[in-house]
Design a protein around this motif. Structure first.
Motif, mmCIF file in Angstrom:
data_model
loop_
_atom_site.group_PDB
_atom_site.id
_atom_site.type_symbol
_atom_site.label_atom_id
_atom_site.label_comp_id
_atom_site.label_asym_id
_atom_site.label_seq_id
_atom_site.Cartn_x
_atom_site.Cartn_y
_atom_site.Cartn_z
ATOM 1 N N SER A 148 0.868 -1.164 0.000
ATOM 2 C CA SER A 148 0.000 0.000 0.000
ATOM 3 C C SER A 148 0.906 1.215 0.000
ATOM 4 C CB SER A 148 -0.901 -0.024 1.241
ATOM 5 O OG SER A 148 -0.690 1.141 2.005
ATOM 6 N N ALA A 149 0.547 2.187 -0.799
ATOM 7 C CA ALA A 149 1.414 3.353 -0.924
ATOM 8 C C ALA A 149 1.341 4.211 0.326
ATOM 9 C CB ALA A 149 1.002 4.170 -2.135
ATOM 10 N N HIS A 150 0.277 3.994 1.108
ATOM 11 C CA HIS A 150 0.085 4.850 2.259
ATOM 12 C C HIS A 150 0.496 4.145 3.537
ATOM 13 C CE1 HIS A 150 -1.225 8.856 1.737
ATOM 14 N NE2 HIS A 150 -1.847 8.888 2.900
ATOM 15 N N GLN A 151 1.702 3.637 3.517
ATOM 16 C CA GLN A 151 2.164 2.846 4.630
ATOM 17 C C GLN A 151 3.532 3.366 5.026
ATOM 18 O OE1 GLN A 151 3.192 -1.249 3.776
ATOM 19 N NE2 GLN A 151 1.443 -1.874 5.005
ATOM 20 N N LEU A 152 3.853 3.243 6.316
ATOM 21 C CA LEU A 152 5.177 3.686 6.743
ATOM 22 C C LEU A 152 5.674 2.756 7.832
ATOM 23 C CD1 LEU A 152 7.386 5.918 6.632
ATOM 24 C CD2 LEU A 152 6.234 6.928 8.594
ATOM 25 N N GLU A 153 6.859 2.201 7.628
ATOM 26 C CA GLU A 153 7.412 1.303 8.635
ATOM 27 C C GLU A 153 8.564 1.996 9.344
ATOM 28 O OE1 GLU A 153 9.194 -2.312 7.290
ATOM 29 O OE2 GLU A 153 9.087 -3.214 9.282
ATOM 30 N N VAL A 154 8.419 2.151 10.652
ATOM 31 C CA VAL A 154 9.452 2.804 11.451
ATOM 32 C C VAL A 154 9.978 1.818 12.483
ATOM 33 C CG1 VAL A 154 9.940 4.635 13.098
ATOM 34 C CG2 VAL A 154 8.511 5.096 11.111
ATOM 35 N N PHE A 155 11.292 1.663 12.504
ATOM 36 C CA PHE A 155 11.941 0.653 13.339
ATOM 37 C C PHE A 155 12.595 1.323 14.540
ATOM 38 C CE2 PHE A 155 15.334 -2.118 14.584
ATOM 39 C CZ PHE A 155 14.923 -3.398 14.276
ATOM 40 N N ASP A 202 -1.003 4.105 7.237
ATOM 41 C CA ASP A 202 -0.905 2.873 7.999
ATOM 42 C C ASP A 202 0.490 2.838 8.622
ATOM 43 O OD1 ASP A 202 -1.097 0.379 8.996
ATOM 44 O OD2 ASP A 202 -0.982 -0.664 7.067
ATOM 45 N N PHE A 203 0.589 3.195 9.902
ATOM 46 C CA PHE A 203 1.894 3.305 10.556
ATOM 47 C C PHE A 203 2.292 1.958 11.138
ATOM 48 C CE2 PHE A 203 4.859 4.178 13.938
ATOM 49 C CZ PHE A 203 5.623 5.230 13.457
ATOM 50 N N ILE A 204 3.370 1.383 10.637
ATOM 51 C CA ILE A 204 3.830 0.095 11.158
ATOM 52 C C ILE A 204 4.962 0.355 12.145
ATOM 53 C CG2 ILE A 204 4.784 -2.153 10.580
ATOM 54 C CD1 ILE A 204 3.566 -1.785 7.797
ATOM 55 N N ASN A 205 4.678 0.064 13.405
ATOM 56 C CA ASN A 205 5.629 0.326 14.472
ATOM 57 C C ASN A 205 6.467 -0.932 14.706
ATOM 58 O OD1 ASN A 205 6.927 1.139 16.764
ATOM 59 N ND2 ASN A 205 5.122 1.116 18.056
ATOM 60 N N ALA A 206 7.594 -1.016 14.018
ATOM 61 C CA ALA A 206 8.413 -2.233 14.094
ATOM 62 C C ALA A 206 9.409 -2.110 15.241
ATOM 63 C CB ALA A 206 9.138 -2.453 12.775
ATOM 64 N N THR A 207 8.957 -2.373 16.464
ATOM 65 C CA THR A 207 9.869 -2.270 17.601
ATOM 66 C C THR A 207 10.411 -3.636 17.956
ATOM 67 O OG1 THR A 207 7.997 -2.464 19.077
ATOM 68 C CG2 THR A 207 8.819 -0.252 18.650
ATOM 69 N N VAL A 208 11.622 -3.653 18.460
ATOM 70 C CA VAL A 208 12.236 -4.869 18.990
ATOM 71 C C VAL A 208 12.756 -4.512 20.366
ATOM 72 C CG1 VAL A 208 14.091 -6.528 18.728
ATOM 73 C CG2 VAL A 208 12.902 -5.704 16.719
ATOM 74 N N SER A 209 12.322 -5.248 21.368
ATOM 75 C CA SER A 209 12.694 -4.858 22.730
ATOM 76 C C SER A 209 13.986 -5.539 23.164
ATOM 77 C CB SER A 209 11.567 -5.212 23.689
ATOM 78 O OG SER A 209 11.421 -6.605 23.724
ATOM 79 N N GLY A 210 14.512 -5.086 24.283
ATOM 80 C CA GLY A 210 15.595 -5.807 24.932
ATOM 81 C C GLY A 210 16.972 -5.230 24.720
ATOM 82 N N GLY A 211 17.762 -5.285 25.793
ATOM 83 C CA GLY A 211 19.184 -4.985 25.716
ATOM 84 C C GLY A 211 19.524 -3.589 25.239
ATOM 85 N N ALA A 212 18.723 -2.581 25.616
ATOM 86 C CA ALA A 212 18.980 -1.194 25.226
ATOM 87 C C ALA A 212 19.281 -1.091 23.744
ATOM 88 C CB ALA A 212 20.127 -0.580 26.034
#
Lengths: 322, 421
Positions: free
Chosen positions: B30-37, B64-74
């Motif tokens: 989708s053109a209206h998407q954004l993935e932020v890591f 469509d905001f994709i919140n690509a978070t990965v937790s752990g270890g600062a």
């Protein structure tokens, strides 16, 4: 843990396909191996690519100067391997893994064997104990590490906690230890404690199965011949448990060489409990030393192959003779 | 039909199904998407991120905001995953990095887009302090947008403990600290609490800063200060003395328990960054200046040792236009004022709404904006050394703490600087 206790060769000759081919006597005979080949082809391709292909790729990276996010496929010979042996941290890691493996394997074997012997004698509520001893294996190593990190805490005075607190509460304060914060090789030996705790139940199950497989008649016969219980154990039970023991040792050895999560979580980046697998991770993903990481991985693989290879060969030979 | 043939057909189907993902078109783009890591998953920071995302969505409806978070270890777990995505040329549209040389590898490998034009069109060159811009610039260009500022050179204490010990105040230099340490030890307390390896590196950095001063400290990273020289050796020797009066042999497992030891009274000081503020004030609800207090680490008054979370624009980002909109949000006054009070940090911009920052943050902001403050970057948190050198320093420091060989440490760090530059 994926290693089977005993490796059986595939059934010979394929009796079942032959029965099926009776139907097609009138038709043109297709070579028999073709169907078989087609059947195993998907897994053959998958293993070929994802296991052997990647091993090959890893070895390739280990002879490059690849550092950082730009893959470099040049050829520097064994320079990375030589550099590793001059690396003080690597030498420390090798010492640590040897200590860890020794304590962990011997400890788990002894503990597992002891528990199996006790259960074999027929304790009341056997099934209950058997499950309880096996439970630690079901817990992930990371969770184990978090719990043991507290148990092995070496705080002093009002910060005393875990096992040290228990010891001082029952008047055994002089047994207090710094555990994984100790000097020298004692630190890594202390970490073998939680590892052994997690795996000894599994070893117990192996030994228990092995003991159950020894026909009582053999032991009875020895007793009738006048053997003492110690002699029955040494001359009858022990030799018959040998295959199980060898399996257990091989399983424990390769787990030990690969142990990562437990050490990673128990005291992050402490060089006192650093091992090759941890060094591999940190140098690759923190520092971007892909060449050094691949070199460590290759050396680890060779180490594990040296342990597992002869075992698989001998089991195949044993299986073939049957 | 014979059983064998059915089995064969089934196997074939399974194989085909297994291969299906290989040919499926990349995420129904989708053109209206954004993935932020990012690695913002902790309490406070995830709320700050959510507030910023809400504002972003208000300005860009239907995204469509994709919140690509990965937790752990600062962030160390996130970095490993990010590295594999970057190597596979499958980058998120925008990703988090610590501002500074942590990004050098990405820049040299062509993974991030030069944002200097964005800085000019948004007028950021004027609102970010020059000391920060210097540290953001890599090979003459700027590649990331800082959202927040943390300060590393701080020493935390309980003011009541100090008056009970009869100490006039926090030490102004490391030699004064060592004098105080004797008094503290004679009263049966630990002078300094430390935590895992990275907190020891953090301590080393503040000791070097306090002993060598701004110019000496900055020179360590550019080669103007000789690692093998007597001044640095002296400073590392001080570090070893400081470590000797700490609880390093039974160090806390993480930075929160490290601070707990100070707040519970078994230790007196802890050197830690100002993420401590969120923990002490928001999580533990302690009173500012009554139950906890903070000062610049010994010898570093008037110096601001910063670190910053920043966002990049990936080369090959699928939604490059939206990613630029996201970066504008990150650098905007409103965005930074939404994020920072929640996370417990201050904005990188010097023109925020001051009424939002209280207690410690008000003091911190005042220091950050003071034109007389000298700004330097943190080693431990990725500003002044690239990843390769930084990880080699980790190893060397681990060995130093074990064997105490200062000469070897200085020589190794010096050699590795050239090897990894």
């Amino acid at each position: 843990m994926s290693l089977p206790v005993d490796v059986h060769p595939p059934p010979r000759g394929g009796r079942i396909p032959r029965a099926a081919s009776v139907h097609r006597v009138g038709r043109r005979r297709r070579p028999q191996w073709l169907a078989g080949l087609l059947l195993i082809l998907p897994s053959l391709l998958a293993i070929g690519l994802f296991v052997y292909g990647f091993i090959g790729w890893n070895v390739r990276v280990s002879v490059t100067s690849w550092r950082g996010l730009t893959p470099t496929y040049d050829f520097v010979g064994v320079r990375n391997y030589l550099a590793l042996w001059g690396d003080e941290r690597w030498r420390l890691d090798v010492r640590n893994i040897v200590i860890f493996t020794t304590v962990f394997v011997i400890g788990s074997l002894a503990l597992g064997f002891g528990m199996a012997t006790l259960l074999e004698k027929g304790v009341r509520g056997q099934g209950f104990y058997r499950s309880v001893y096996l439970f630690p294996m079901a817990i992930s190593f990371v969770a184990t590490a978090i719990v043991w990190r507290w148990l092995l805490d070496n705080g002093t005075g009002s910060d005393t906690a875990g096992i040290n607190k228990l010891l001082s509460d029952v008047g055994l304060g002089w047994l207090r230890s710094d555990w994984h914060r100790s000097e020298g090789g004692w630190a890594i030996a202390a970490v073998a404690l939680p590892a052994g705790w997690a795996l000894s139940g599994y070893v117990m199950a192996l030994f228990l199965a092995g003991m159950r497989n020894i026909p009582n008649a053999v032991r009875e016969a020895a007793r009738i011949d006048g053997a003492t219980e110690a002699q029955v154990f040494w001359h009858v039970t022990r030799p018959m448990l040998r295959p199980v023991t060898v399996s257990a040792i091989v399983i424990l050895l390769h787990i030990s060489l690969k142990t990562f999560d437990l050490l990673y979580a128990i005291d992050q980046r402490s060089l006192k409990i650093d091992t090759p697998s941890l060094y591999m991770w940190f140098t690759t993903f923190d520092g971007g030393f892909y060449n050094r990481g691949a070199t460590i991985a290759t050396v680890l693989l060779i180490g594990i192959a040296l342990v597992v290879g002869p075992y698989i060969r001998s089991s195949l030979r044993r299986g073939g003779a049957r | 039909m014979s059983q064998g043939r059915i089995g064969f057909v089934v196997l074939l189907l399974i194989a085909l199904l297994a291969a299906l993902p290989l040919v499926s078109p990349g995420d129904a783009a989708s053109a209206h998407q954004l993935e932020v890591f990012s690695w913002w998953t902790g309490p406070g920071e995830d709320e700050g991120l959510a507030a910023m995302v809400d504002e972003f969505k208000r300005r860009n409806p239907g995204v469509d905001f994709i919140n690509a978070t990965v937790s752990g270890g600062a962030g160390s777990n996130a970095k490993a995953i990010l590295a594999s995505r970057l190597l596979a040329n499958d980058p998120p549209d925008s990703y988090q990095r610590h501002a500074g040389l942590e990004l050098q590898d990405d820049v040299r490998s062509g993974k991030v887009v030069d944002l200097t034009d964005l800085y000019e069109s948004e007028g950021w060159m004027e609102v970010f302090p020059p000391g920060l811009l210097d540290n953001l610039t890599i090979d003459g260009k700027i590649y990331s947008v800082p959202v927040n500022i943390h300060r590393a050179n701080l020493i935390w204490y309980d003011p009541r403990a100090l008056s009970a010990l009869g100490l006039p105040g926090p030490p102004q230099s490391w030699s004064e600290f060592l004098e105080q340490a004797t008094t503290i030890q004679s009263r049966g307390k630990t002078p300094l609490a430390v935590g895992p390896q990275w907190t020891q590196k953090h301590l080393l950095e503040t000791v070097l800063l306090g002993e060598l001063g701004v110019d000496g400290y900055l020179g360590l990273w550019t080669g103007r200060t000789a690692w093998r020289g007597p001044k640095v050796t002296q400073a590392i020797d001080t570090f070893m003395k400081v470590l000797a009066v700490s609880d390093v042999k039974s160090a806390a497992a993480d930075w929160q328990p490290q601070l707990d030891r100070v707040m519970s009274g078994s230790a007196v000081y802890a050197v830690m960054g100002d993420w401590s503020y969120a923990y002490l004030a928001l999580t533990k609800k302690l009173g500012w200046q009554s139950e906890y207090a903070v000062a610049a680490s010994p010898g570093s008054a008037g110096i601001f040792d910063f670190l910053s979370d920043s966002f990049t624009l990936s080369v090959g980002a699928r939604h490059s236009r939206l990613a630029r909109e996201w970066l504008i949000e990150c650098g905007s006054r409103l965005g930074q004022d939404l994020f920072n009070p929640r996370k417990g940090s201050i904005p990188a911009r010097t023109d925020p709404d001051e009424s939002l920052y209280h207690e410690y943050l008000a003091w911190d902001l005042q220091q950050w904006r003071d034109p007389n403050t000298r700004i330097v970057g943190s080693l431990t948190h990725g500003v002044v050394a690239n990843n390769a050198w930084n990880s080699e320093i980790d190893t060397a420091l681990g060995l130093l703490v074990q064997d105490g060989d200062i000469g070897k440490f200085a020589a190794t760090v010096d050699d590795k600087r050239l090897e990894t530059s």
